[in-house]
Design a protein around this motif. Structure first.
Motif, PDB file in Angstrom:
ATOM      1  N   GLY A  87     -29.471   2.188   6.605  1.00 10.85           N
ATOM      2  CA  GLY A  87     -28.329   2.054   7.483  1.00 10.85           C
ATOM      3  C   GLY A  87     -27.277   1.088   6.984  1.00 10.85           C
ATOM      4  N   VAL A  88     -26.268   0.865   7.834  1.00  7.69           N
ATOM      5  CA  VAL A  88     -25.171  -0.039   7.508  1.00  7.69           C
ATOM      6  C   VAL A  88     -24.822  -0.841   8.763  1.00  7.69           C
ATOM      7  N   GLU A  89     -24.516  -2.119   8.583  1.00  8.46           N
ATOM      8  CA  GLU A  89     -24.199  -3.001   9.699  1.00  8.46           C
ATOM      9  C   GLU A  89     -22.705  -2.933  10.010  1.00  8.46           C
ATOM     10  N   ILE A  90     -22.378  -2.780  11.289  1.00  7.74           N
ATOM     11  CA  ILE A  90     -20.977  -2.644  11.699  1.00  7.74           C
ATOM     12  C   ILE A  90     -20.693  -3.484  12.936  1.00  7.74           C
ATOM     13  N   ILE A  91     -19.402  -3.622  13.246  1.00  6.32           N
ATOM     14  CA  ILE A  91     -18.938  -4.251  14.481  1.00  6.32           C
ATOM     15  C   ILE A  91     -18.008  -3.249  15.153  1.00  6.32           C
ATOM     16  N   ALA A  92     -18.225  -2.987  16.434  1.00  8.78           N
ATOM     17  CA  ALA A  92     -17.388  -2.031  17.174  1.00  8.78           C
ATOM     18  C   ALA A  92     -16.233  -2.755  17.843  1.00  8.78           C
ATOM     19  N   PHE A  93     -15.009  -2.211  17.704  1.00  8.41           N
ATOM     20  CA  PHE A  93     -13.868  -2.877  18.334  1.00  8.41           C
ATOM     21  C   PHE A  93     -13.092  -1.986  19.311  1.00  8.41           C
ATOM     22  N   ILE A 153     -14.619   0.802  14.212  1.00 12.12           N
ATOM     23  CA  ILE A 153     -15.630  -0.093  13.658  1.00 12.12           C
ATOM     24  C   ILE A 153     -15.095  -0.884  12.468  1.00 12.12           C
ATOM     25  N   LEU A 154     -15.740  -2.006  12.224  1.00  5.42           N
ATOM     26  CA  LEU A 154     -15.545  -2.785  11.008  1.00  5.42           C
ATOM     27  C   LEU A 154     -16.891  -2.925  10.319  1.00  5.42           C
ATOM     28  N   PHE A 155     -16.922  -2.730   9.006  1.00  7.65           N
ATOM     29  CA  PHE A 155     -18.127  -3.019   8.251  1.00  7.65           C
ATOM     30  C   PHE A 155     -18.208  -4.531   8.060  1.00  7.65           C
ATOM     31  N   THR A 156     -19.385  -5.093   8.210  1.00  9.38           N
ATOM     32  CA  THR A 156     -19.502  -6.551   8.148  1.00  9.38           C
ATOM     33  C   THR A 156     -19.232  -7.107   6.755  1.00  9.38           C
ATOM     34  N   ASP A 157     -19.273  -6.250   5.739  1.00  9.42           N
ATOM     35  CA  ASP A 157     -19.033  -6.725   4.375  1.00  9.42           C
ATOM     36  C   ASP A 157     -17.702  -6.237   3.811  1.00  9.42           C
ATOM     37  N   SER A 158     -16.793  -5.752   4.686  1.00  8.75           N
ATOM     38  CA  SER A 158     -15.525  -5.209   4.219  1.00  8.75           C
ATOM     39  C   SER A 158     -14.447  -5.420   5.271  1.00  8.75           C
TER      40      SER A 158
END
Length: 262
Positions: A87-93, A153-158
């Motif tokens: 998977g990939v870690e994200i932040i929802a906005f 979304i935002l990727f936590t590493d980008s």
């Protein structure tokens, strides 16, 4: 075939006891922000799931991406791939729920327009039946009307924002995710969608109609202050209608079960 794999119904009510101090101080300012906002069209990278017939898997197609496998997560702009199990870690906005009109693939395919969920066009649509089975909604002109849930979304590493788009069987995981987000509290108040990080994975499912990969989303740690501030900016833009989602990408989830674009 076996019935569809069971989806977890357990939702966690994440309390406020361990929320960072800065989140507790700013909850009045951002209460509930990012969980249900409106927006117009624009162009943004999409996060999608590669399915059995996705063109990214076929070496003879121009969309082919080396290393792509069914069940992987895929960034339509950067072509980056993630293993579905990892998977990939994200932040929802932000969040947007709409209907998209598409020309059926058998008639050449193509995106036509986006409509609000309350648009009268919904009343014109009837179930499309093929081989005795219902396959989405059809308009009088023969086009598909596809219910679509968009999450900003935002990727936590980008620093690059993206959109997670879900349709058909993917809508239930989105509803579960929204319930989880709305049950995340800070000092007894609904947290903004970007207070926590989430892990997006894929899960294999099958039933008598076919097999496919679906979304699996679970809550992670609280965001850092830098991540919070970055997501807050995009959430504010989306709330004002200044963050435009844009035209959906050409179908990449050419799922044999659901003959509609993502």
């Amino acid at each position: 075939m076996a019935k569809a794999a069971e989806e977890s119904k357990e939702l966690v009510n994440t309390g406020s006891s361990n929320a960072p101090a800065f989140l507790q101080e700013r909850i009045n300012e951002v209460e509930g922000m990012g969980n249900s906002l409106n927006a117009q069209d624009n162009t943004t990278p999409f996060l999608a799931i590669l399915q059995n017939n996705s063109p990214q898997l076929e070496e003879n197609k121009p969309e082919y991406v080396e290393g792509a496998k069914k069940g992987m997560l895929f960034n339509t702009a950067t072509k980056q791939l993630w293993e579905g199990k990892t998977g990939v870690e994200i932040i929802a906005f932000g969040f947007l729920h709409v209907f998209n009109e598409w020309i059926p693939r058998k008639q050449g395919g193509g995106f036509v327009a986006t409509y609000d969920m309350n648009d009268p066009i919904r009343n014109q649509a009837k179930p499309r039946e093929e081989d005795g089975k219902k396959r989405g909604l059809m308009l009088p002109n023969g086009n598909d009307l596809v219910e679509t849930a968009y999450t900003g979304i935002l990727f936590t590493d980008s620093p690059m924002p993206a959109i997670l788009a879900a349709t058909s069987t993917g809508l239930k995981p989105m509803r579960d995710w929204m319930t989880l987000r709305n049950n995340t509290l800070i000092n007894g108040r609904p947290a903004p969608s970007f207070a926590r990080k989430y892990l997006v994975q894929t899960v294999y499912q099958e039933n008598e109609a076919g097999s496919w990969y679906n979304w699996k989303i679970s809550a992670g740690d609280w965001v850092s202050q830098e991540q919070f501030d970055r997501a807050f900016k995009f959430a504010d833009l989306m709330a004002k209608g200044e963050f435009q989602i844009g035209r959906p990408p050409e179908p990449i989830n050419e799922d044999s079960k659901d003959d509609v674009p993502i």
